[in-house]
Enzyme design. Sequence first.
Site, PDB file in Angstrom:
ATOM      1  N   GLY A   1      50.989  59.009  30.946  1.00  7.78           N
ATOM      2  CA  GLY A   1      52.164  59.084  31.842  1.00  7.78           C
ATOM      3  C   GLY A   1      52.330  60.687  32.039  1.00  7.78           C
TER       4      GLY A   1
ATOM      5  N   GLY B   1      42.187  63.015  37.694  1.00  5.52           N
ATOM      6  CA  GLY B   1      41.776  63.609  36.656  1.00  5.52           C
ATOM      7  C   GLY B   1      40.125  63.994  36.647  1.00  5.52           C
TER       8      GLY B   1
ATOM      9  N   GLY C   1      47.937  49.068  39.191  1.00  3.57           N
ATOM     10  CA  GLY C   1      48.258  47.823  39.861  1.00  3.57           C
ATOM     11  C   GLY C   1      48.290  46.644  38.894  1.00  3.57           C
TER      12      GLY C   1
ATOM     13  N   THR D   1      40.785  56.781  34.708  1.00  2.00           N
ATOM     14  CA  THR D   1      40.218  55.540  33.805  1.00  2.00           C
ATOM     15  C   THR D   1      39.653  54.584  34.609  1.00  2.00           C
ATOM     16  OG1 THR D   1      42.301  55.649  32.608  1.00  2.00           O
ATOM     17  CG2 THR D   1      41.178  53.688  32.360  1.00  2.00           C
TER      18      THR D   1
ATOM     19  N   ASP E   1      49.180  53.519  42.412  1.00  2.00           N
ATOM     20  CA  ASP E   1      48.868  55.152  42.233  1.00  2.00           C
ATOM     21  C   ASP E   1      47.666  55.601  43.333  1.00  2.00           C
ATOM     22  OD1 ASP E   1      46.711  53.638  40.898  1.00  2.00           O
ATOM     23  OD2 ASP E   1      47.314  54.467  38.649  1.00  2.00           O
ATOM     24  N   THR E   2      46.801  54.616  43.577  1.00  2.00           N
ATOM     25  CA  THR E   2      45.594  54.931  44.384  1.00  2.00           C
ATOM     26  C   THR E   2      46.108  55.110  45.925  1.00  2.00           C
ATOM     27  OG1 THR E   2      44.374  53.631  43.172  1.00  2.00           O
ATOM     28  CG2 THR E   2      43.284  54.730  45.147  1.00  2.00           C
TER      29      THR E   2
END
Length: 501
Positions: free
Chosen positions: A17, A408, A83, A261, A239-240
């Site tokens: 995080g 990332g 999610g 990830t 997040d997407t």
Amino acid sequence: MASARVFAAVDLGAGSGRVVTGRLDGTSVALEVVHRFANRPLWLPDGRHWNLPQLFSDTLEGLARARAGAAGRLDGIGVDSWGVDYALLDGDHRILGLPFHYRDERVTDEVVARAHELVPREELYGRTGIQTMPINTVFQLMSERGSPAAATSEAIALVPDLINLWLCGELANEATNASTTGLLEATGRSWAIDLIARLGIPERPFTGEVLLPGRQLGSVLQGHGDQRGTPVHAVASHDTASAFVGTPLEGPPEAVLSSGTWSLLGLEVPEPILSGEAAGFNLTNERGLDDTVRLLRNVMGFWLVQECRRAWRDAGRDLDYDELHRAAREAPADVPLFDPDQPSLLRGGDMPTMIASACTASGQQEPAGPGAVIRSILVSLACKYRLVLEQLQLVSGRRVEVVHVVGGGVRNTLLCQLTADVLGLPVLAGPEEATALGNVLVQARACGELSSLAEMRELVSRSVQVERYEPSTGRAANEETYSRFLSATGLNARRPASVAA
């Protein structure tokens, strides 16, 4: 903007995080990562869980640092995360046990099959538009039927919903994350209550409102020290979804690859695509900002690299990521290939051995050494991206001309170049912190500083620099690599017929 505004974005990923501050000065936004922390799951007697109390503690530490760096004043806080994972709550919004980890083994093929006996896959997809994956909330909840938590639950909170609840005391199910559950109608903001009932999942947790992003939920509670009173905003909390907001898109011919990830490759479309072809390709329709839809596919990502590194470390060979990527660059180009999404890899374990087995099972040699293993992963990912992009283009009727890579993965220059090569398309890499950037921009709009999604993306374009990767190897070599991948994995049948011909 009359004066600079400072917002804190809490971005929780499956591996780590971060708390990021975003400072808006009217012409651009500057980000600063003020705190990074690990996200380590817990193995308890009943399975694998997320340690959300620890994540919340780390979040509060990060927010304290953000406030200190902003001269004691933050204009808002927003939380986003991965999610599907959730906490069940009682009538007083107390958690009924730590949330399970989506890689926990309680969701078996039998659980998924049982769900589809009760609600056929075609019907479930036609109503919710979500690809079938064992990690989906719907299947996790199926595995909990009859448990004390399920029997007594009165509410459900996905991960960012829960962190927001703990911050400000207000519970709301935000739409972009709710759409990942496989239980939200593909259009509108209603839970598919009749499907929930047919599946035997408790209906009570799904009676609340599903909230659109961009509203203030409340203010930080008094118990959180100097943060009290700071507004807490509902952002695009998947997040997407936030990453799509933070991508400098300019037109329909563009695709977005959110690389971390997981790899999430998709298009932004105005409405869900629920055709038989979309269902057959197992594409997913997730909510975005302003009623947009992210038509995409989840593909495995750097989880494979992370698991390989962990396995080698456990065996006494501690290789850092820079070493691994240098070795991958030096490895032969014709490494064996495999499907990164094969189910045997989802739970993790001795990943180098599992990848070697996947390669030898298709008649190939196993990768020779860590460099070859990592290159095998990266080339296989690039090939899977191409297959998914072909499917997306057929279903949407669009011809993609450029792919944006955000997250990332932009730091992995080899994967960016391999993606450009195998796709035969330019790749624009950046920004790395697209998710935090999108989080901040939604908060800014909630405060009246921005108006439209187009204005947000104009601000993104002025604020970030991207690196362009052009296809650098010959078309024949790339076609040979892709053909080897399709042959080794048996995925040629998954290509759109017009492309395969």
